[in-house]
Design a protein around this motif. Sequence first.
Motif, PDB file in Angstrom:
ATOM      1  N   GLN A  12      -7.387  -3.169  -5.171  1.00 55.79           N
ATOM      2  CA  GLN A  12      -8.554  -2.303  -5.300  1.00 55.79           C
ATOM      3  C   GLN A  12      -9.625  -2.952  -6.173  1.00 55.79           C
ATOM      4  O   GLN A  12     -10.818  -2.964  -5.830  1.00 55.79           O
ATOM      5  CB  GLN A  12      -8.142  -0.958  -5.910  1.00 55.79           C
ATOM      6  CG  GLN A  12      -9.245   0.086  -5.910  1.00 55.79           C
ATOM      7  CD  GLN A  12      -9.569   0.553  -4.504  1.00 55.79           C
ATOM      8  OE1 GLN A  12      -8.723   1.106  -3.803  1.00 55.79           O
ATOM      9  NE2 GLN A  12     -10.814   0.334  -4.068  1.00 55.79           N
TER      10      GLN A  12
ATOM     11  N   GLY B  31      -4.070   4.514  -0.395  1.00 53.98           N
ATOM     12  CA  GLY B  31      -3.691   3.935  -1.673  1.00 53.98           C
ATOM     13  C   GLY B  31      -3.770   2.419  -1.693  1.00 53.98           C
ATOM     14  O   GLY B  31      -3.532   1.762  -0.682  1.00 53.98           O
TER      15      GLY B  31
ATOM     16  N   ASN C  80       0.233   4.287   0.447  1.00 57.18           N
ATOM     17  CA  ASN C  80      -0.124   5.160   1.561  1.00 57.18           C
ATOM     18  C   ASN C  80      -1.395   4.613   2.202  1.00 57.18           C
ATOM     19  O   ASN C  80      -1.915   3.569   1.785  1.00 57.18           O
ATOM     20  CB  ASN C  80      -0.315   6.607   1.094  1.00 57.18           C
ATOM     21  CG  ASN C  80      -1.267   6.696  -0.093  1.00 57.18           C
ATOM     22  OD1 ASN C  80      -2.424   6.299   0.001  1.00 57.18           O
ATOM     23  ND2 ASN C  80      -0.763   7.210  -1.217  1.00 57.18           N
TER      24      ASN C  80
ATOM     25  N   ARG D 182       0.859  -1.184   0.000  1.00 58.28           N
ATOM     26  CA  ARG D 182       0.000   0.000   0.000  1.00 58.28           C
ATOM     27  C   ARG D 182       0.895   1.234   0.000  1.00 58.28           C
ATOM     28  O   ARG D 182       1.598   1.481   0.989  1.00 58.28           O
ATOM     29  CB  ARG D 182      -0.902   0.031   1.228  1.00 58.28           C
ATOM     30  CG  ARG D 182      -1.784  -1.190   1.406  1.00 58.28           C
ATOM     31  CD  ARG D 182      -2.813  -0.971   2.518  1.00 58.28           C
ATOM     32  NE  ARG D 182      -2.216  -0.498   3.756  1.00 58.28           N
ATOM     33  CZ  ARG D 182      -1.741  -1.289   4.715  1.00 58.28           C
ATOM     34  NH1 ARG D 182      -1.775  -2.602   4.556  1.00 58.28           N
ATOM     35  NH2 ARG D 182      -1.231  -0.776   5.820  1.00 58.28           N
TER      36      ARG D 182
END
Length: 446
Positions: free
Chosen positions: A325, A319, A316, A314
């Motif tokens: 995702q 993110g 962040n 990830r």
Amino acid sequence: MTVTTTGSSIYWRPGENVPIELSGCKDIFHAAAVLPRLLAWISTNDTGVSILNGYNAICYSPPTLMFASSAISSSSLVELQRTKRCSLSAVTSRESQEVVLRAMKETGESPDNFSFDDLGIASAKNKNDYPVVVGDSPIHMYCSLHDVVTLAEDESMILLTVETFVIDGSVLSPATNDMKADRSFVVAKIDADLISPWVGLGNGQASLLSCLADMPRPQLKEQGEWESTDLNPIFSSATHDFSEKYDTVEWSFRTDGRECSLGYNPVTALIMPRPIGWISTFRKEGRVPHVAPYSFFCDVARGKSPMVAFSGYRPNEKGRKDAQQDAEDMGCFACNLVTHDLAVHMNYSAAPLASGDSEFELACLRSEKGRLIEAPLVAHATVKVECEYVKTVDVPFTSFSIVIGKVVGMHIDKKYIHCGNINVSKLHLITRLGYKNEYGVIDTKR
């Protein structure tokens, strides 16, 4: 780049009768593994040892491992949950194939515990707070139990933290110039060829790692085009007479951080060869087809409800990589296995494209529809696994997430089926090794 489309394939869904072409398999995903599995000797006390048949890394900091609870013996699992500690030793050519196969048994059967005398291997008590290790193994890992994640009625995913690695000097070779340029304190590199690990191939079979190769990540050129090299063979370190000898290195993330004399966080050089999960998904907005390689990948549940997992970084807090995702948004993903002829295409798919761009197009890959899931499959792959998204487990205090999927269907190219079984060794599957660019091929030539 050109790709040869695979021939006819068979299709199987867990819970259904095994196709007649695979009459030698009681259960395809369990009795005839379709991906190479990392092997380790596991000790949960000072009296016995067994094979851990299939595990992989999740993240670097702290080094964390995952595997299915059925990958170890039931007695080892009970002892691990009681003491919260175990010791792992790499399974290498220092042990004979006869010993390794005896310890493995048939994949699909519950692993056995053995005394060290039963297997004719020596134990060593190197750390008082941990169980014994296999004395001749060049890699020892002293682990604590991080978590037990329930996945199904009869299966859990086990997470271990490697508190300390101990690397024997016999598997070290001179550091490359690039390694020294990045970090002046680096004195040597961990050499996969000198470790010479055994790899599980399903049906109670194993092969030594062979055909080491080098392939840097694709590079973006000034013209805005991506470029990749071929998979280039690496000379055999095992036959090279290095004049310099190295001492045993002990490295712990908790005390040493990411700094190590064997290169930046050498987890990937120690947890190998790692099978590559080539994860394909659709982006929810615009149905953009995505595909990307994940080498932190393995099966984490077997039996009635087989499951696979891949661990993604990830960038962040908000993110997510496209694969994670998309899997979460669409409720599914596919896993395609990477064979030698697809290596360069796989490498192109590792390019960091924008979410609106498709790696299928960049890598010159044709997609095809899944039977049961809304995710694209790599048409050229010899083995394709359709998965329904189960859940995501964020690894605490890290930037990694484990994405878990239930296997709902499998496509297997008929030309790799022999005498009722999947001949994994003939797939010539690509695996990831250590550092930035190293790969290995699994076959039976060595």
